[in-house]
Write an enzyme that holds these catalytic residues in place. Structure first.
Site, PDB file in Angstrom:
ATOM      1  N   GLU A  77      11.721 -34.657  17.041  1.00  0.00           N
ATOM      2  CA  GLU A  77      11.789 -35.566  18.183  1.00  0.00           C
ATOM      3  C   GLU A  77      11.359 -36.979  17.787  1.00  0.00           C
ATOM      4  O   GLU A  77      10.377 -37.174  17.081  1.00  0.00           O
ATOM      5  CB  GLU A  77      10.876 -35.045  19.288  1.00  0.00           C
ATOM      6  N   CYS A  78      12.087 -37.968  18.278  1.00  0.00           N
ATOM      7  CA  CYS A  78      11.740 -39.371  18.061  1.00  0.00           C
ATOM      8  C   CYS A  78      12.104 -40.122  19.338  1.00  0.00           C
ATOM      9  O   CYS A  78      13.250 -40.528  19.516  1.00  0.00           O
ATOM     10  CB  CYS A  78      12.496 -39.940  16.856  1.00  0.00           C
ATOM     11  N   GLU A 115       6.902 -35.441  17.130  1.00  0.00           N
ATOM     12  CA  GLU A 115       6.998 -36.902  17.129  1.00  0.00           C
ATOM     13  C   GLU A 115       6.196 -37.512  15.980  1.00  0.00           C
ATOM     14  O   GLU A 115       5.077 -37.082  15.674  1.00  0.00           O
ATOM     15  CB  GLU A 115       6.460 -37.438  18.457  1.00  0.00           C
ATOM     16  N   ASP A 149       3.019 -36.412   6.065  1.00  0.00           N
ATOM     17  CA  ASP A 149       3.962 -35.675   6.906  1.00  0.00           C
ATOM     18  C   ASP A 149       3.269 -34.398   7.356  1.00  0.00           C
ATOM     19  O   ASP A 149       2.931 -33.546   6.533  1.00  0.00           O
ATOM     20  CB  ASP A 149       5.236 -35.349   6.115  1.00  0.00           C
ATOM     21  N   ARG A 151       4.461 -32.142   9.558  1.00  0.00           N
ATOM     22  CA  ARG A 151       5.362 -31.193  10.197  1.00  0.00           C
ATOM     23  C   ARG A 151       5.321 -29.826   9.529  1.00  0.00           C
ATOM     24  O   ARG A 151       5.274 -29.706   8.309  1.00  0.00           O
ATOM     25  CB  ARG A 151       6.796 -31.732  10.178  1.00  0.00           C
TER      26      ARG A 151
END
Length: 618
Positions: A77-78, A115, A149, A151
């Site tokens: 998501e961004c 995000e 990062d 994620r």
């Protein structure tokens, strides 16, 4: 479609997830692309977040284990890029690209609520502020106490296992995604990179992803070359530039009606033009341009007009005005081309304003009309007069009053509004004698080696309207053909207009007129040298033939458009039909002074008879 009610086999070390719900959702993007997705939600995702899976195209067939595995993208998501169109990243364009490619191939887009590479929206914006101070995207995260990062793709693997997708073709530039999926029991049968969506604003960001984390990004081949140094070999050639234009046409057609309603070009169109390097086309390499010639320029405008005449007109003038700015002295060029950014400027000369000498410069007053490109510009080039001498003043747009005056029936999307100033101070170094600027020995000719920098100003100005008229006529002929070949059912009988003799003869005549326009166009371009060492304007003895061929090309183009509209039935007059817009646009194009047929015929006749021109502009 059968609902998925149970979990497929999954890695034994991975907690099972199951499909919670699925619903069909029609999608439509701002450029007009539309498709339908089956959106799925899940129970049992390890991080408890509301991730989504969008099943697109023939995804069920892809799951059956055919010749190819399903095409899959893990998209984090961004909000800034996906929703607001931020150019600081490439997320929005990647999302748009992925949906279309997956819908065509069959597969899944996983929309993951991660995000800012997992750090969240507010911290991401904090990282942006640090990037503005010079840190790259990864160092900014580290400075905030986060990892480069954060994620984790465990939930993504759970979603894929829930559908039985244990082998995928991964649409991604990020090597970490394939590595994590492999550890979670999802094999990558093929790695497919996304396109490179490079812009002025995200070039440092993409370079950091390439250099720091090994993303598959061939930035040297991307659409925008940021301030390419002279002789770097990175600028496109004639064929490459026209290929970029061709790729823009579908989106321009989809946005043409929006441009009319906005009375300016949509932001998506401006973004695409910038990414394709259209505004860099003519500017010399020394200021970050491509240094291409008049032939490439004319053909590029023609191509853009096959998508949207307003776009062709606006983009053509903005590219031309960047070339005009490169004719100014070095100090001005250093200001307007700073940082390799291609400046966007409008130029207007009617009516000519006034200038009076004051300490340090001039006080400029006037009301100028037809400032094409002004809705997207940072600068304005204004014609003024002082003591009988014509000057050009370079003024920041913020110093001028913008007058909403562009209410027309055609070329509405150009937003060619008026400008006004009253005793505006302009420094002396931003006011130049027009005769010097427009001549072969302009200051820019001493700074740049491209021959076009010494060409007459009128060389490019005279190309814009006929190029746009021809491209518009070619688009109209294409629409006319589609209309005639379309099958219609009435009272159980299927008919086509193309089966009737009057339609056949109209189409033949329209085709002949377009061919005539094309031949005249080629005759005019043949009088221009190519993009090589002699790429300047036509010699004086050739100007009569040059202007005559351009005018006759545009005249034939307009006749072809009228015939196409007349032969397409009442539906062509609906405001939603592109043919009626093309007819209105071409009507305005033919009213431009560069296509005034009577004076052109008079002057061309004089030139062809060996007599002197009586119009200086000729």
């Amino acid at each position: 479609m059968t609902a998925i009610a149970h979990s497929a086999p999954h890695s034994s070390a991975l907690p099972a997830a199951t499909v919670r719900s699925q619903v069909s959702v029609p999608l439509r993007f701002v450029d007009g692309y539309a498709t339908t997705a089956v959106v799925m939600t899940f129970h049992g995702l390890v991080d408890g977040r509301e991730h989504l899976l969008l099943a697109l195209g023939n995804w069920e067939q892809a799951l059956l284990g055919g010749a190819t595995a399903p095409l899959v993208r893990l998209h984090s998501e961004c909000m800034t890029g996906d929703v607001f169109g931020s150019e600081r990243c490439d997320c929005g364009p990647q999302l748009r690209e992925a949906v279309e490619r997956i819908a065509a191939a069959g597969g899944f887009l996983l929309y993951l609520r991660q995000e800012g590479r997992g750090i969240g929206l507010y911290p991401k914006l904090d990282a942006y502020a640090l990037q503005d101070q010079g840190l790259d995207t990864y160092d900014a995260n580290l400075a905030l106490g986060h990892s480069e990062d954060e994620r984790d793709y465990t939930a993504a693997a759970q979603m894929l296992h829930a559908l039985g997708a244990t082998s995928v073709r991964l649409l991604s530039n990020n090597p970490d995604k394939a590595s994590q999926l492999a550890a979670l029991g999802i094999a990558t049968a093929e790695k497919i990179p996304t396109g490179v969506h490079l812009s002025e604003a995200n070039s440092r960001y993409l370079a950091a992803k390439r250099d720091r984390t090994g993303h598959t990004l061939e930035l040297g081949q991307a659409a925008v070359v940021r301030a390419a140094p002279e002789g770097s070999g990175r600028a496109p050639g004639h064929a490459d530039m026209l290929g970029r234009v061709e790729a823009l046409i579908p989106a321009l057609r989809a946005r043409a009606e929006e441009a009319e309603q906005l009375r300016r070009l949509p932001e998506g169109t401006m973004r695409d033009l910038g990414a394709a390097g259209i505004f860099r086309l003519l500017a010399p390499a020394g200021v970050g341009g491509y240094g291409l010639g008049a032939q490439t320029y004319g053909e590029a405008i023609r191509g853009l007009a096959r998508g949207c005449a307003s776009t062709a007109w606006t983009a053509g003038h903005l590219a031309e005005h960047a070339w005009m700015l490169a004719r100014w002295p070095r100090k001005v060029q250093d200001d307007v081309f700073s940082g390799g950014v291609m400046p966007l400027a409008a130029a207007t000369s009617a009516p000519v304003g006034s200038a009076r000498k004051v300490p340090g410069g001039y006080a400029v007053s006037g009301h100028w009309s037809f400032a094409s490109g002004i809705m997207h510009s940072q600068w304005a080039l204004l014609a003024v007069q002082h003591d009988g001498i014509r000057l050009q003043a370079l003024v920041p747009l913020t110093d001028l009053e913008l007058v909403d005056a562009w209410h027309t029936d055609g070329l509405r999307g150009t937003g060619s509004n008026d400008l006004r100033a009253d005793s505006l101070f302009v420094p002396a170094d931003r006011v130049m004698d027009w005769a010097v600027l427009s001549g072969p020995d302009n200051p820019g000719a001493e700074l740049h080696s491209e021959p076009l920098i010494s060409a007459p100003m009128s060389t490019l100005l005279n190309l814009v309207a006929p190029a746009a008229a021809l491209g518009s006529a070619e688009y109209a002929l294409e629409l006319f053909r589609d209309q005639l070949l379309r099958r219609n059912e009435k009272n159980g009988t299927i008919t086509r207009q193309a089966d009737y003799v009057p339609a056949q003869t109209r189409y033949a005549k329209a085709s002949g007129l377009v061919a005539t326009a094309q031949l005249h166009w080629q005759a005019a371009l043949s009088l221009l040298p190519g993009d090589g060492p002699a790429a300047s304007g036509p010699a004086a003895r050739e100007r009569a033939s040059f202007r005559l061929s351009l005018a006759l090309s545009a005249e034939a183009a307009q006749k072809a458009v009228r015939l196409a509209v007349a032969g397409s039935g009442a539906s062509a007059h609906r405001l939603s039909h592109p043919l009626q817009r093309i007819q209105r646009d071409v009507g305005v194009l033919l009213s431009h002074p560069t296509l005034g047929l009577d004076p052109i015929l008079e002057q061309a006749g004089r030139g062809l008879l060996g007599m002197e021109f009586t119009m200086p502009s000729f």
